[in-house]
Write an enzyme that holds these catalytic residues in place. Structure first.
Site, PDB file in Angstrom:
ATOM      1  N   ARG A 151       0.812  -1.223   0.000  1.00 22.72           N
ATOM      2  CA  ARG A 151       0.000   0.000   0.000  1.00 22.72           C
ATOM      3  C   ARG A 151       0.844   1.270   0.000  1.00 22.72           C
ATOM      4  O   ARG A 151       0.336   2.355  -0.254  1.00 22.72           O
ATOM      5  CB  ARG A 151      -0.956  -0.012   1.187  1.00 22.72           C
ATOM      6  CG  ARG A 151      -2.175  -0.896   0.970  1.00 22.72           C
ATOM      7  CD  ARG A 151      -3.188  -0.706   2.081  1.00 22.72           C
ATOM      8  NE  ARG A 151      -2.847  -1.492   3.252  1.00 22.72           N
ATOM      9  CZ  ARG A 151      -3.448  -1.370   4.436  1.00 22.72           C
ATOM     10  NH1 ARG A 151      -4.396  -0.458   4.606  1.00 22.72           N
ATOM     11  NH2 ARG A 151      -3.088  -2.132   5.446  1.00 22.72           N
ATOM     12  N   ASN A 170      -6.093  -4.145  20.557  1.00 22.64           N
ATOM     13  CA  ASN A 170      -4.796  -4.802  20.493  1.00 22.64           C
ATOM     14  C   ASN A 170      -3.835  -4.024  19.603  1.00 22.64           C
ATOM     15  O   ASN A 170      -4.121  -3.766  18.435  1.00 22.64           O
ATOM     16  CB  ASN A 170      -4.967  -6.223  19.944  1.00 22.64           C
ATOM     17  CG  ASN A 170      -3.660  -6.960  19.826  1.00 22.64           C
ATOM     18  OD1 ASN A 170      -2.764  -6.769  20.635  1.00 22.64           O
ATOM     19  ND2 ASN A 170      -3.551  -7.804  18.804  1.00 22.64           N
TER      20      ASN A 170
END
Length: 456
Positions: A28, A184
């Site tokens: 990306r 997380n």
């Protein structure tokens, strides 16, 4: 830059292995450069992470890289020469990546830090806190978490009675678990004595057929082992996957650096317009005007003024210097005390002595300028002949007239005077006057005749 661990008194007193996961392809980013080598504040994401784990007391570092690790290895060796490498040839999940460092894990370190090379803003103090939590002996796992403004898509840290019992992926979470805002961050500290047993128990019975590091929490619970979560600010654990996130991380890091500079006694007139590097050093009472860029390797002495639109890189600025506006210091520039560098002046690989003045429109490259020398407007050192670079030496209290060219190699003696517009190709004795220009010719009436001719 080679990093060294902090003194032992600042470490938890236990051995530590840091496993740095750097095998991601970063598609990306749309870049030919590996993702973890993209820079923040003048150094790569990987370098930021290595710096933090070293400062947190890591005794050994293993970097898990992808199938073409050449550039990553070169960067890591420049920062932490003792770092080792493991190759994750297939990308089969985070637990699989950690186990690429199996040999190091098996050596029996007290603490194992699992960190990500694309999460570069975690502070060394955070890693120290994770290690200290392990040292208390209650938990086999310490997971890093954050309270997300929008937790959608993040794995949730499920905590019951201060104990981390599971890490639930968003798609697998119940409605109640999706309401949990503690997310997380992916980073973990593992008790070294139990790490291999937990990691080897991770299976891949999931939709992607991958081995997830997060599964070790449930495995630990099933074995009667404790786990806990350490909460940090969301921006500290920002992961970088694309250019927009890289820019967001840069903004966060720049604010940290500006805050530190101001706490240490520097004045930033318009902080948001000043760009710093990770190693920029500003002594007390330095004033930085708006729109100044500090590249890597810059230190500025006490009481100096850096004026607007100046660009500094690899330069040392002494105390009580005035620089700019619109000045450029390139690598190797060294300014002594009380130097004045004015607008549109460029200095490269040169020493400028105490009290010297180069006030406007000059280029000084590969030179030594004596104390209290004055360099006039438009004067330049001609240091490159197309093949090699040569040095110019100017003594103390010399005067270099405006629009002069000093053709290196050349020496100008102390107290010498160079007439304006001169081209100097030979050494000049101390206290001498040197002129190197063609004699002036004047033709009376020529201009009037020229204009008359053109008007016909």
């Amino acid at each position: 830059m080679v990093l060294a661990p902090l003194p032992s008194r600042s470490r938890p007193g236990r051995s530590c292995l840091a496993i740095v996961l750097a095998a991601g392809e970063g598609s990306r980013m749309r870049s030919a450069r590996p993702k973890v080598l993209h820079k923040l504040a003048g150094r790569s994401m990987l370098a930021h992470v290595l710096s933090s784990v070293v400062k947190a007391g890591a005794d050994r570092i293993v970097i898990v890289a992808g199938s073409d690790p050449t550039a990553v290895i070169a960067e890591a060796k420049a920062i932490a020469p003792e770092a080792e490498f493991a190759i994750q040839a297939e990308r089969l999940g985070t637990a699989h990546a950690v186990l690429a460092a199996r040999e190091a894990i098996a050596q029996g370190y007290d603490d194992i830090l699992v960190v990500f090379a694309d999460t570069p803003l975690v502070r060394p103090e955070t890693f120290v806190k994770m290690r200290k939590a392990l040292a208390e002996g209650r938990d086999a796992i310490v997971a890093l978490g954050f309270e997300a403004k929008d937790p959608t898509g993040y794995g949730r840290l499920i905590v019951e009675n201060d104990t981390l019992v599971a890490i639930r992926e968003d798609r697998d979470a119940s409605e109640a678990e999706r309401g949990v805002r503690m997310c997380n961050a992916g980073l973990m500290a593992l008790d070294g004595a139990r790490a291999l047993g937990l990691l080897d128990a991770v299976g891949n019975a999931n939709a992607k057929g991958e081995f997830y590091l997060t599964d070790v929490v449930a495995i630990a619970k099933g074995r009667g082992l404790g786990a806990s979560a350490l909460k940090v600010a969301e921006d500290e654990v920002l992961g970088i996957n694309d250019r927009a996130q890289l820019a967001a991380a840069e903004a966060i890091l720049q604010q940290r650096l500006r805050d530190a500079a101001m706490r240490n006694g520097a004045t930033l007139v318009d902080p948001l317009s000043v760009t710093l590097s990770f190693d920029t050093s500003l002594d007390r009472d330095v004033i930085v005007e708006p729109h100044v860029f500090f590249g890597v390797g810059v230190s500025v002495g006490e009481g100096s003024l850096i004026r607007s639109f100046s660009h500094l890189e690899g330069a040392t600025v002494g105390p009580n210097v005035s620089l700019g506006p619109f000045a450029r210091l390139r690598p190797g520039a060294e300014l002594g005390p009380n130097v004045h560098i004015g607008n549109f002046v460029e200095v490269k690989a040169s020493y400028v002595g105490a009290g010297a003045k180069i006030n406007h429109l000059s280029y000084i490259g590969d030179a030594a300028i004596g104390a209290k020398t004055n360099i006039g407007a438009g004067a330049i050192t001609c240091n490159y002949d197309g093949a090699g670079k040569y040095r110019t030496e100017i003594g103390e209290n010399a005067f270099i007239g405006s629009n002069s060219s000093l053709v290196a190699p050349v020496k100008i003696g102390a107290g010498a005077y160079i007439g304006s517009g001169s081209v100097i190709t030979k050494d000049v004795e101390p206290d001498a006057l040197a002129l190197g220009r063609a004699g002036q010719i004047e033709k009376p009436g020529w201009a009037k005749a020229f204009r008359s001719k053109k008007q016909k």
